[in-house]
Every structure is written in structure tokens, then in C-alpha cells.
Scaffold this active site. Structure first.
Site, PDB file in Angstrom:
ATOM      1  N   SER A 258       0.843  -1.195   0.000  1.00 45.09           N
ATOM      2  CA  SER A 258       0.000   0.000   0.000  1.00 45.09           C
ATOM      3  C   SER A 258       0.881   1.249   0.000  1.00 45.09           C
ATOM      4  O   SER A 258       2.091   1.170   0.222  1.00 45.09           O
ATOM      5  CB  SER A 258      -0.885   0.013   1.236  1.00 45.09           C
ATOM      6  OG  SER A 258      -0.072   0.230   2.377  1.00 45.09           O
ATOM      7  N   LYS A 259       0.242   2.377  -0.212  1.00 52.12           N
ATOM      8  CA  LYS A 259       0.982   3.645  -0.219  1.00 52.12           C
ATOM      9  C   LYS A 259       1.647   3.855   1.139  1.00 52.12           C
ATOM     10  O   LYS A 259       2.740   4.403   1.233  1.00 52.12           O
ATOM     11  CB  LYS A 259       0.041   4.794  -0.550  1.00 52.12           C
ATOM     12  CG  LYS A 259       0.688   6.146  -0.376  1.00 52.12           C
ATOM     13  CD  LYS A 259       0.004   7.227  -1.132  1.00 52.12           C
ATOM     14  CE  LYS A 259       0.732   8.561  -1.102  1.00 52.12           C
ATOM     15  NZ  LYS A 259       1.236   8.998   0.174  1.00 52.12           N
TER      16      LYS A 259
END
Ligand code: GLU
Length: 497
Positions: A258-259
Site C-alpha cells: 500500500s501507499k
């Protein structure tokens, strides 16, 4: 059948590298099979639409060298390629499906359904609107044609009529056959009350109408496959082939990348900058060929030891058999290593023209640029590494005090004076190495100390490229000046001891 594949992102924000990997595998599959690579923008969910994402997708594909053969920006005979512009088409096909008995109108109020859902949840059940309870709700299955005709003047949705007790069989090229009991599925909404189709419906209709031969997308869409299969069946259409790509996992291998993982560990998860809080691989100093090569390795391998591929090689070699089933662990160090290899494939005179390289060389005599890149290229993992690598050209680093103190006891100033005397007599510095080596041998001076003293004088620390190349890049005058300054520095140091 002609190979036609599509990349179908939703413009809901920047493209994650997982999205770009999907685009790449579609692109490669098309090129390998002399097929067509299509971009279709799936923008039917107005609530999730984010301004600028479509342009971002276009720019990212361009940077990566994957320009679609058909799409919203260059058209094609199967357009429009933006789903929001295909409303009439979906209307026509939803009517057809209702006529065929594969779908029906539903008029239930949101709050009624919410109450049902809450009641089911309080009893520990999952609420499904489907075969077992659809006769209890407000829909056209319970109404006469006249009543329905009257009610559809107001708000309605259209639902898929899932026949219970069927064994739904789907086939994924990577995972094989999957069976599912249709009783586990609900009557999915196909058309929303705003007249927009849902993802499932628009996706199937478009894949059919655009004559997509193989759907290649992320594994997260695998659970949707039985629903899609039921829609194909309801229309009596032949489904395309399906290929669901493995997830891209966090560096730890636990869970989807994920970011947040990128923010925490300082690596990008987007191809290019989206906003000031999220820069991309491009801004981190990756070149497109290196980035693409690394993306290809996230879930695919050639079956040989080879890991470095140009786009042209990938277009030839890419194959289904090389796609792995399990998740692909993201490894930023590996990404940088792959980029490093690609930087080595470029000639200095090509690399020097990159805008990002030029930016790092500002303030340095342009006549020196190519020689500098030749010298430093092998030390670069990203173009951004150049900043640190060219530092010594502009000015020496501040002396590394620890090393300088250690070296002080060996009186480097005396050695430096001798080196300086040697240089003074030279026209150019190309045979400096030979000269100093002979001189140190004749005078029994340890080469190690000699080199360390000169490196400290020129650079201020003990790392960096070849010392005599550094002298050449700096030129005679600057070299002498830096040696002079170092002599004063070491004199001062020995006095204070
Ligand atoms: N619009 C979907 C997405 O954003 C595409 C899924 C598919 O390729 O079918 O990922």
C-alpha cells in the site's frame, strides 16, 4: 481470433504500480501476439471520480512507453472508450437482458434494505438479496407488466437474476477451473438509479462489444468472475479468456503493498508524481526502461536466469507460463538494482540528455558532462544518486574529521607538497598516476597513504570514483588549489595536536 486486450482503470486517483503492472502485462501480451492494446476508462462511479486521474494515467502510460492502440485519447472503431460516454449502449443491453429474463427491476427503498441488513446482522447472518428472499421485496418479479411499466417512471435499479443451485464454472488461465454454487451469490445490481451501470455490467458489456479476447487484471477481481460469467451466460455470449495476476505484496511479504508502506520505508508506489505528498519512481530517478523491467519481474519470470530485459525483449519473451500464482513481493533494493543495470546499458552521451541528469549537473561546465557521466555511471542506482556523486566537482566535501585525524599522524602535508610539486611540472594530468606511482616507489612511500592523502585533499572523504579520473575532471588548477588548501588544513591540525 485476433488478440485484443484492455487495460481498464477507474479514474479514482493515481495509478498504483499494481495498476501499471496490469497495463504492462496487457501491453506485452498484445505485442507478443500481434494484437491490440486498448485503454478503457471505467468512470461510471461518479462518487469516486477524481479530477486529474485520467490525465495521470495517460502520462504514466506514455512515460512507460505503453501507448494504447485504441483508447479515449486516440479513438478507435470500438469507441467511445470512456464508460461515462456509453450510457445509451448500457441502456440498450440492460433492456435486452430484462427481456431475456436475466435481470429485473427493483424499486426497494434504501432504508428498507438497510433495515433488512441490520436485522440480518443482529442475528449474525449476512444479508443477501437473492433467490431465497427476492419475492419478499419490491421488484418487477412480484408485479404485473402494467404495474412495472408504471413504476419504472420513477426511480429503480436493475438486478441480475441469479438462478440458485447452479454450479458456476469459471476458468482462469493461471489458476485453472474454479467452481462456485450460485446460491452463494446475490442478485447484483447491474444498473443504478442514476441510470449508470455498475462495474460488473459495464465491464462485461464492454469486453463483449470491444471483442476482448483475454481479460488480464489483478487478482482482486477474481471473486467477481462468477458474476461476470453469469452475465455472459444470461446474454448467451461466449466469455473471453481470463487471467488474474498475482497481488503485489509488501516488502515483508505479508499483505498487499500500500501507499502507507512506501511512506513508511521511503519508496514510491506510483509511477510518477501525483501530488506533493506522493512522488513517483520517475522523480526518484528511475528511467522508464528500468522501471518497466522491474515491474515485469513482479509476478513473471522468463524461466531462465536472465533478469534484465529491454522492452523489445519483453515483447518477444513474455508468456503466460512465466506468470506465477503466488503474490509477488515488492523489493525496492531490487528495483534500484534493475534500474542500475539499465543505466549501464545507456551510453553516456544518451544519458546526459535526460532532463533529470541535466538538472543534477547545473553549475558544472557542460564540456565536462559526458566525461563525468562516463566516470560516475557505474556508481548510479538512480539518476538522483548523481547529486551526491558530483558534489566533489563543485566543492570538496567538508573533511571527514575522523579520517583526517587518523591520517594526520602520517604527515600528509609533506606528501601533498611533493604531489603538488610533481603536478606543477606537468602539462596535463593524464599520466599523473604513472608519475606518482614511480615516484612513490623510488622514495619508498606507501601507495595507500599517498592515495588517501590526495583523495582527502580533493574530495574530503575516502569514497568516490577513480582518483586520477577525479584529477582529470577537476583539471590542473583546481587540483593544485585543493591540495594547497588541504596542506594548510593539515598544518593547522598538526599544530593543534
Ligand atoms: N475498473 C477496474 C479497476 O479499476 C477494472 C477491473 C477489470 O479490469 O476488469 O481496476
Amino acid at each position: 481470433m485476433k488478440t485484443r486486450v484492455r487495460f481498464a482503470p477507474s479514474p479514482t486517483g493515481p495509478l498504483h504500480i499494481g495498476g501499471l503492472r496490469t497495463a504492462l502485462f496487457n501491453y506485452l501480451f498484445a505485442r507478443k501476439n500481434n494484437g491490440v492494446f486498448i485503454l478503457r476508462v471505467e468512470d461510471t462511479d461518479q462518487n469516486r471520480y477524481v479530477e486529474g486521474s485520467e490525465a495521470y494515467i495517460q502520462k504514466s502510460l506514455e512515460w512507460a512507453g505503453m501507448v494504447p492502440d485504441e483508447g479515449p485519447f486516440n479513438g478507435g472503431e470500438f469507441g467511445p472508450y470512456r464508460q461515462s460516454e456509453r450510457k445509451e449502449i448500457y441502456k440498450e443491453y440492460i433492456d435486452l437482458l430484462i427481456q431475456k429474463g436475466g435481470a429485473y427491476y427493483a424499486f426497494d427503498k434504501t432504508e428498507d434494505l438497510s433495515n433488512e441488513r441490520a436485522a440480518a446482522e443482529s442475528e449474525g447472518r449476512t444479508f443477501l438479496y437473492g433467490a431465497q428472499n427476492r419475492m419478499l421485496f419490491d421488484n418487477s418479479l412480484n408485479l404485473s407488466p402494467e404495474e412495472t411499466a408504471e413504476k419504472i417512471k420513477g426511480d429503480y435499479v436493475v438486478r441480475l437474476k441469479v438462478e440458485p443451485g447452479q454450479n458456476v464454472t469459471v476458468f482462469d488461465e493461471i489458476r485453472g477451473t474454479i467452481h462456485l454454487d450460485s446460491s452463494l451469490l446475490d442478485d447484483k445490481i447491474l444498473m443504478k438509479s442514476d441510470g449508470m451501470p455498475t462495474y460488473h455490467f459495464a465491464n462485461v458489456v464492454d469486453d463483449h462489444l470491444m471483442q476482448i479476447s483475454c481479460v488480464i487484471r489483478g487478482e482482486e477481481w477474481l471473486p467477481s468472475l462468477p458474476i461476470h460469467q453469469l452475465i455472459y451466460n444470461a446474454f448467451g455470449w461466449k466469455e473471453p479468456k481470463f487471467m488474474h495476476l498475482p497481488l503485489i505484496l509488501k516488502p515483508s511479504g505479508k499483505g498487499k503493498l500500500s501507499k502507507r508502506d512506501g511512506d513508511k520505508d521511503g519508496f514510491p508506489v506510483f509511477p510518477m508524481q501525483w501530488d506533493e505528498n506522493s512522488s513517483g519512481f520517475k522523480e526518484k530517478g528511475f528511467i522508464a526502461s528500468g522501471f518497466i523491467n522491474y515491474l515485469a519481474l513482479l509476478g513473471w519470470n522468463s524461466g531462465t536466469e536472465q533478469e534484465i530485459f529491454t522492452m523489445a525483449e519483453l515483447e518477444k519473451l513474455f508468456n503466460l507460463e512465466g506468470i506465477q500464482k503466488g503474490g509477488a513481493r515488492f523489493d525496492y533494493e531490487k528495483a534500484k538494482w534493475v534500474n542500475h543495470q539499465h543505466l549501464q546499458l545507456l551510453e553516456a552521451k544518451t544519458l546526459v540528455q535526460e532532463a533529470a541528469v541535466q538538472e543534477q549537473l547545473i553549475g558544472i561546465d557542460p564540456n565536462k558532462h559526458i566525461d563525468l557521466i562516463k566516470l560516475l555511471k557505474e556508481r548510479l542506482f538512480t539518476i538522483n544518486d548523481l547529486k551526491e556523486e558530483v558534489h566533489w566537482v563543485k566543492a570538496p566535501f567538508p573533511m571527514d574529521e575522523k579520517i583526517a585525524s587518523k591520517l594526520s599522524s602520517k604527515n600528509p602535508q609533506n606528501l601533498l607538497k611533493e604531489i603538488s610539486n610533481n603536478i606543477e611540472t606537468m602539462e596535463e594530468l593524464s599520466d599523473l598516476k604513472e608519475r606518482l606511482m614511480t615516484w612513490s616507489k623510488e622514495n619508498e612511500i606507501p601507495v595507500g597513504i599517498l592515495m588517501q592523502s590526495l583523495r582527502m585533499a580533493l574530495v574530503g572523504k575516502l569514497t568516490g570514483p577513480d582518483l586520477f579520473e577525479i584529477c582529470k575532471v577537476l583539471g590542473k588548477d583546481v587540483t593544485l588549489k585543493r591540495i594547497d588548501q588541504a596542506i594548510s588544513y593539515f598544518n593547522l591540525k598538526s599544530k593543534s595536536l
